[in-house]
Design a protein around this motif. Structure first.
Motif, PDB file in Angstrom:
ATOM      1  N   SER A  62       0.817  -1.116   0.049  1.00  0.00           N
ATOM      2  CA  SER A  62      -0.025   0.148  -0.009  1.00  0.00           C
ATOM      3  C   SER A  62       0.839   1.323  -0.115  1.00  0.00           C
ATOM      4  O   SER A  62       1.958   1.220   0.720  1.00  0.00           O
ATOM      5  CB  SER A  62      -0.974   0.160   1.400  1.00  0.00           C
ATOM      6  OG  SER A  62      -1.931  -1.134   1.329  1.00  0.00           O
ATOM      7  N   TYR A 120       0.937   5.432   0.697  1.00  0.00           N
ATOM      8  CA  TYR A 120       0.144   6.708   1.058  1.00  0.00           C
ATOM      9  C   TYR A 120       0.927   7.764   1.066  1.00  0.00           C
ATOM     10  O   TYR A 120       2.211   7.675   1.168  1.00  0.00           O
ATOM     11  CB  TYR A 120      -0.346   6.231   2.422  1.00  0.00           C
ATOM     12  CG  TYR A 120      -1.446   5.111   2.380  1.00  0.00           C
ATOM     13  CD1 TYR A 120      -2.653   5.476   1.969  1.00  0.00           C
ATOM     14  CD2 TYR A 120      -1.049   3.984   3.003  1.00  0.00           C
ATOM     15  CE1 TYR A 120      -3.627   4.306   1.873  1.00  0.00           C
ATOM     16  CE2 TYR A 120      -1.995   2.973   2.930  1.00  0.00           C
ATOM     17  CZ  TYR A 120      -3.285   3.123   2.410  1.00  0.00           C
ATOM     18  OH  TYR A 120      -4.144   2.166   2.295  1.00  0.00           O
ATOM     19  N   SER A 129      -1.593   9.532  -4.122  1.00  0.00           N
ATOM     20  CA  SER A 129      -2.048   8.546  -3.392  1.00  0.00           C
ATOM     21  C   SER A 129      -3.055   8.963  -2.371  1.00  0.00           C
ATOM     22  O   SER A 129      -4.126   8.418  -2.256  1.00  0.00           O
ATOM     23  CB  SER A 129      -1.057   7.539  -2.793  1.00  0.00           C
ATOM     24  OG  SER A 129      -0.262   8.293  -1.974  1.00  0.00           O
ATOM     25  N   GLY A 130      -2.777  10.115  -1.789  1.00  0.00           N
ATOM     26  CA  GLY A 130      -3.570  10.487  -0.436  1.00  0.00           C
ATOM     27  C   GLY A 130      -3.488   9.717   0.881  1.00  0.00           C
ATOM     28  O   GLY A 130      -2.218   9.034   0.738  1.00  0.00           O
ATOM     29  N   GLU A 131      -4.027   9.979   1.709  1.00  0.00           N
ATOM     30  CA  GLU A 131      -3.941   9.566   3.025  1.00  0.00           C
ATOM     31  C   GLU A 131      -4.615   8.139   3.116  1.00  0.00           C
ATOM     32  O   GLU A 131      -5.509   8.092   2.311  1.00  0.00           O
ATOM     33  CB  GLU A 131      -4.387  10.558   4.053  1.00  0.00           C
ATOM     34  CG  GLU A 131      -3.316  11.544   4.093  1.00  0.00           C
ATOM     35  CD  GLU A 131      -3.862  12.587   5.329  1.00  0.00           C
ATOM     36  OE1 GLU A 131      -4.332  12.162   6.381  1.00  0.00           O
ATOM     37  OE2 GLU A 131      -3.344  13.745   5.122  1.00  0.00           O
ATOM     38  N   PRO A 132      -4.386   7.446   4.163  1.00  0.00           N
ATOM     39  CA  PRO A 132      -5.410   6.211   4.306  1.00  0.00           C
ATOM     40  C   PRO A 132      -6.720   6.579   4.579  1.00  0.00           C
ATOM     41  O   PRO A 132      -6.852   7.687   5.173  1.00  0.00           O
ATOM     42  CB  PRO A 132      -4.653   5.649   5.540  1.00  0.00           C
ATOM     43  CG  PRO A 132      -3.251   6.112   5.868  1.00  0.00           C
ATOM     44  CD  PRO A 132      -3.440   7.537   5.138  1.00  0.00           C
ATOM     45  N   ARG A 133      -7.535   5.775   4.077  1.00  0.00           N
ATOM     46  CA  ARG A 133      -9.166   6.171   4.407  1.00  0.00           C
ATOM     47  C   ARG A 133      -9.741   6.256   5.793  1.00  0.00           C
ATOM     48  O   ARG A 133     -10.410   6.863   6.166  1.00  0.00           O
ATOM     49  CB  ARG A 133      -9.924   4.969   3.816  1.00  0.00           C
ATOM     50  CG  ARG A 133      -9.649   4.696   2.346  1.00  0.00           C
ATOM     51  CD  ARG A 133     -10.552   3.789   1.512  1.00  0.00           C
ATOM     52  NE  ARG A 133     -10.309   4.115   0.155  1.00  0.00           N
ATOM     53  CZ  ARG A 133     -10.590   2.943  -0.559  1.00  0.00           C
ATOM     54  NH1 ARG A 133     -11.104   1.993  -0.222  1.00  0.00           N
ATOM     55  NH2 ARG A 133      -9.934   2.731  -1.926  1.00  0.00           N
ATOM     56  N   SER A 134      -8.820   5.560   6.738  1.00  0.00           N
ATOM     57  CA  SER A 134      -9.018   5.534   8.247  1.00  0.00           C
ATOM     58  C   SER A 134      -7.746   5.327   8.823  1.00  0.00           C
ATOM     59  O   SER A 134      -7.067   4.785   8.483  1.00  0.00           O
ATOM     60  CB  SER A 134     -10.276   4.659   8.661  1.00  0.00           C
ATOM     61  OG  SER A 134      -9.645   3.519   8.715  1.00  0.00           O
ATOM     62  N   TRP A 148      -6.690   1.463   9.342  1.00  0.00           N
ATOM     63  CA  TRP A 148      -6.785   0.754   8.022  1.00  0.00           C
ATOM     64  C   TRP A 148      -5.930  -0.515   8.194  1.00  0.00           C
ATOM     65  O   TRP A 148      -5.960  -1.703   7.735  1.00  0.00           O
ATOM     66  CB  TRP A 148      -6.205   1.704   6.914  1.00  0.00           C
ATOM     67  CG  TRP A 148      -4.723   2.151   6.869  1.00  0.00           C
ATOM     68  CD1 TRP A 148      -4.336   3.082   7.549  1.00  0.00           C
ATOM     69  CD2 TRP A 148      -3.648   1.388   6.256  1.00  0.00           C
ATOM     70  NE1 TRP A 148      -2.813   3.136   7.421  1.00  0.00           N
ATOM     71  CE2 TRP A 148      -2.611   2.029   6.853  1.00  0.00           C
ATOM     72  CE3 TRP A 148      -3.518   0.532   5.726  1.00  0.00           C
ATOM     73  CZ2 TRP A 148      -1.332   1.709   6.124  1.00  0.00           C
ATOM     74  CZ3 TRP A 148      -2.276  -0.223   5.150  1.00  0.00           C
ATOM     75  CH2 TRP A 148      -1.128   0.650   5.353  1.00  0.00           C
ATOM     76  N   TRP A 181      -5.738  -4.967   7.090  1.00  0.00           N
ATOM     77  CA  TRP A 181      -4.880  -5.102   5.803  1.00  0.00           C
ATOM     78  C   TRP A 181      -4.400  -6.512   5.762  1.00  0.00           C
ATOM     79  O   TRP A 181      -4.100  -7.306   6.552  1.00  0.00           O
ATOM     80  CB  TRP A 181      -3.504  -4.365   6.293  1.00  0.00           C
ATOM     81  CG  TRP A 181      -2.532  -3.946   5.500  1.00  0.00           C
ATOM     82  CD1 TRP A 181      -2.901  -4.278   3.867  1.00  0.00           C
ATOM     83  CD2 TRP A 181      -1.340  -3.513   5.220  1.00  0.00           C
ATOM     84  NE1 TRP A 181      -1.751  -3.724   3.144  1.00  0.00           N
ATOM     85  CE2 TRP A 181      -0.672  -3.369   3.978  1.00  0.00           C
ATOM     86  CE3 TRP A 181      -0.670  -3.250   6.258  1.00  0.00           C
ATOM     87  CZ2 TRP A 181       0.758  -2.693   3.666  1.00  0.00           C
ATOM     88  CZ3 TRP A 181       0.839  -2.736   6.183  1.00  0.00           C
ATOM     89  CH2 TRP A 181       1.277  -2.788   4.843  1.00  0.00           C
TER      90      TRP A 181
END
Length: 179
Positions: free
Chosen positions: A29, A31, A53-58, A61, A65
């Motif tokens: 992954s 981020y 990619s942005g940050e993790p959704r929560s 996360w 995984w």
């Protein structure tokens, strides 16, 4: 209580220790990158070439995984993982990480279960190998982290109030490097 006619002390002594693996699953992954590409065994993971990619959704996360790409014993040791990514400051990075040679040379399963709580029947596989763990790679801005996620059957009930669960699935940080 005894099983298979052997006293518990004898069975505990028979568990190969440390637990080792001869196959694993892989996942990756990315981020907080402007672009990323992870290549492992001729497969592409975590490809982000069209934008950040942005940050993790929560924040949780990593609790869910999992690694889905299976590396069989016949494929061991695999070639290194090839990483190309651009961190948030715009710097391009390249790294090759040999999971077995550099991080898991003894192929030891990383987990938090004490030997005395490992289920003897589960741990008694040919050659002392156990069910394949997950090796998970995270690229986060300038840092690469490698974790191991191992499913270990236990004698105890590790989750209070859950008498139906006799196992642990620990995510353990194995290696980290900031570029």
């Amino acid at each position: 209580m005894t099983t298979h006619g052997a006293p518990p002390e004898k069975r505990l002594a028979d568990i190969p220790w440390p637990l080792t693996f001869d196959a694993f699953s892989f996942g990756a992954s990315c981020y907080n990158t402007l672009a990323s590409n992870v290549i492992f065994m001729n497969h592409q993971f975590a490809l982000e070439i069209d934008g950040p990619s942005g940050e993790p959704r929560s924040p949780e996360w990593k609790d869910r995984w999992t690694a889905g790409f299976i590396v069989m014993a016949d494929d061991m040791p695999p070639d290194p993982v090839e990483l190309r990514w651009k961190s948030l400051d715009g710097v391009e990075h390249y790294a090759e990480i040999d999971l077995i040679k550099d991080i898991f040379p003894e192929q030891v399963v990383l987990h938090n279960v004490p030997k005395e709580d490992v289920n003897e029947d589960w741990a008694r596989f040919e050659g002392g190998k156990v069910s394949p763990p997950g090796i998970l790679m995270e690229v986060n801005d300038r840092t690469v982290n490698v974790f191991m996620s191992a499913h270990v059957l236990t004698k105890s009930f590790p989750i209070p109030g859950r008498e139906d669960i006799r196992s642990r699935w620990d995510l353990v940080l194995a290696w980290t490097k900031t570029y």
